[in-house]
Scaffold this motif. Structure first.
Motif, mmCIF file in Angstrom:
data_model
loop_
_atom_site.group_PDB
_atom_site.id
_atom_site.type_symbol
_atom_site.label_atom_id
_atom_site.label_comp_id
_atom_site.label_asym_id
_atom_site.label_seq_id
_atom_site.Cartn_x
_atom_site.Cartn_y
_atom_site.Cartn_z
ATOM 1 N N PHE A 75 1.028 -1.330 -0.472
ATOM 2 C CA PHE A 75 0.342 -0.189 0.043
ATOM 3 C C PHE A 75 0.710 1.380 -0.030
ATOM 4 N N PHE A 76 1.654 1.176 0.738
ATOM 5 C CA PHE A 76 2.624 2.581 1.184
ATOM 6 C C PHE A 76 3.304 2.909 0.038
ATOM 7 N N PHE A 80 2.553 6.278 -2.844
ATOM 8 C CA PHE A 80 3.496 6.960 -3.092
ATOM 9 C C PHE A 80 4.230 7.257 -4.250
ATOM 10 N N LEU A 81 3.696 5.638 -4.948
ATOM 11 C CA LEU A 81 3.860 6.276 -6.466
ATOM 12 C C LEU A 81 2.980 6.608 -7.328
ATOM 13 N N SER A 82 1.786 6.703 -6.717
ATOM 14 C CA SER A 82 0.469 7.599 -7.203
ATOM 15 C C SER A 82 0.784 8.900 -7.151
ATOM 16 N N GLY A 89 -4.672 15.772 -5.859
ATOM 17 C CA GLY A 89 -5.903 15.613 -5.563
ATOM 18 C C GLY A 89 -6.588 14.853 -6.468
ATOM 19 N N VAL A 90 -6.101 14.357 -7.790
ATOM 20 C CA VAL A 90 -6.290 12.994 -8.887
ATOM 21 C C VAL A 90 -5.879 11.756 -7.572
ATOM 22 N N ALA A 91 -4.500 11.505 -6.812
ATOM 23 C CA ALA A 91 -4.557 10.556 -6.094
ATOM 24 C C ALA A 91 -5.116 10.985 -4.948
ATOM 25 N N ALA A 92 -5.806 12.079 -4.336
ATOM 26 C CA ALA A 92 -6.544 11.576 -3.022
ATOM 27 C C ALA A 92 -8.311 10.806 -3.265
ATOM 28 N N VAL A 93 -8.560 11.477 -4.858
ATOM 29 C CA VAL A 93 -9.840 10.972 -5.244
ATOM 30 C C VAL A 93 -9.772 9.282 -5.553
ATOM 31 N N ILE A 145 -2.173 6.007 -11.959
ATOM 32 C CA ILE A 145 -3.560 5.932 -12.153
ATOM 33 C C ILE A 145 -4.017 4.690 -11.027
ATOM 34 N N VAL A 146 -3.146 3.554 -12.135
ATOM 35 C CA VAL A 146 -3.223 2.082 -12.192
ATOM 36 C C VAL A 146 -2.541 2.019 -10.478
ATOM 37 N N ALA A 147 -1.395 2.675 -10.548
ATOM 38 C CA ALA A 147 -0.786 2.962 -9.133
ATOM 39 C C ALA A 147 -1.595 2.815 -7.544
ATOM 40 N N GLY A 148 -2.632 4.586 -7.764
ATOM 41 C CA GLY A 148 -3.416 4.691 -7.110
ATOM 42 C C GLY A 148 -4.732 3.169 -7.014
#
Length: 311
Positions: A75-76, A80-82, A89-93, A145-148
């Motif tokens: 997960f970590f 972080f990669l995302s 903002g995108v990573a948080a979504v 996006i894939v990482a997130g």
């Protein structure tokens, strides 16, 4: 009242995680997210394991390793990669989509019924977060996006499997948290060494920041999180997730001088309202006692029942 207290204590975990960005930017060495992941997880895991004075036995060696990898070790780095490949903002979504993964997995693995109103609460929470954190200039990156998405799925799977396997007989949430944090930290070490190289030099601010991250942001927060999984449904716990980006936004406004537009305030209200609604919807859902993995295995195909618990 007892359930309310459990929800309130569990909510402190994502609220604490919402302070990660402010602490990292103000106190920690820049561009060392994997080293930060190790410093968050491994010392906290070793400390909690020492306090619990219990080591895994039998199958729990590999179960703890799997849970630690899903909840921490995978997960970590993926998170972080995302964050590096995408605007925050995108990573948080993408992270706020975690409750939807949990709803689906909990229905498949735990037999928790995926009610429409619960799904709508999860969607509303993700929408509210997107209103708060997304900007018109947000760019998209396929790898990010894939990482997130995978990071959200990893944490969701870890949450569900933590509920699915329960705990060994006589083992409390402190030991279970310690095992997972230790395993997760050990998984991150080789990745951090390969990607970031030698550890950075640390000053007083860094020691203060890492101390907070280890004790409060990780050790206590994850203990509360896993304790909550044991006492509530997996869906109920994960619906508290939007509190993390909301807390980050509030801290950014109050402590870092960042502005909040009326639209962002509306998004915060939507996300918070969805979080509260999700808990009210889940209040009538019965939860499985979190006693031992063997008992959970026997009862997994049965309806979930109320009872004293011991995530």
């Amino acid at each position: 009242m007892k359930r309310f207290a459990t929800v309130a204590l569990t909510a402190l975990a994502p609220i604490s995680w919402g302070s990660t960005y402010a602490v990292a930017t103000e106190l920690l060495p820049p561009d060392r997210p994997l080293f930060t992941g190790v410093m968050r997880a491994l010392p906290a895991g070793l400390l909690l394991t020492a306090l619990a004075r219990r080591l895994p036995t039998g199958a729990w060696w590999w179960k703890a390793a799997v849970l630690g990898t899903l909840n921490i070790g995978a997960f970590f780095p993926l998170l972080f990669l995302s964050a590096y490949r995408l605007p925050g903002g995108v990573a948080a979504v993408l992270g706020s989509a975690g409750p939807l993964f949990v709803v689906g997995l909990a229905a498949l693995v735990l037999g928790e019924r995926a009610r429409l109103r619960t799904v709508l609460a999860a969607v509303a929470g993700a929408f509210g977060v997107s209103v708060v954190v997304l900007t018109a200039a947000a760019r998209l990156d396929l790898v990010g996006i894939v990482a997130g998405v995978v990071s959200s799925a990893s944490m969701a799977a870890g949450t569900v499997m933590t509920k699915r396997w329960g705990r060994p007989e006589g083992v409390g949430p402190l030991a279970l948290t310690g095992w997972q944090l230790t395993a997760g930290g050990l998984v991150i070490i080789p990745v951090a060494a390969l990607v970031e190289g030698a550890p950075p030099a640390l000053d007083g601010k860094a020691f203060l920041g890492y101390g907070y991250m280890m004790l409060i942001n990780t050790g206590i927060a994850y203990w509360l999180w896993f304790r909550g999984i044991g006492r509530l449904t997996a869906t109920s716990v994960t619906l508290l997730g939007p509190l993390s980006p909301l807390t980050a936004a509030v801290i950014g406004w109050a402590a870092l001088g960042q502005s909040l537009s009326p639209v962002q305030v509306l998004g915060m209200a939507i996300a918070f309202g969805a979080t509260v609604a999700g808990q009210l919807f889940a209040a009538g859902t019965k939860t499985q006692p979190f006693s031992s993995a063997e008992e959970n295995d026997r009862n997994i195909s049965m309806d979930l029942t109320d009872g004293p618990v011991r995530r």
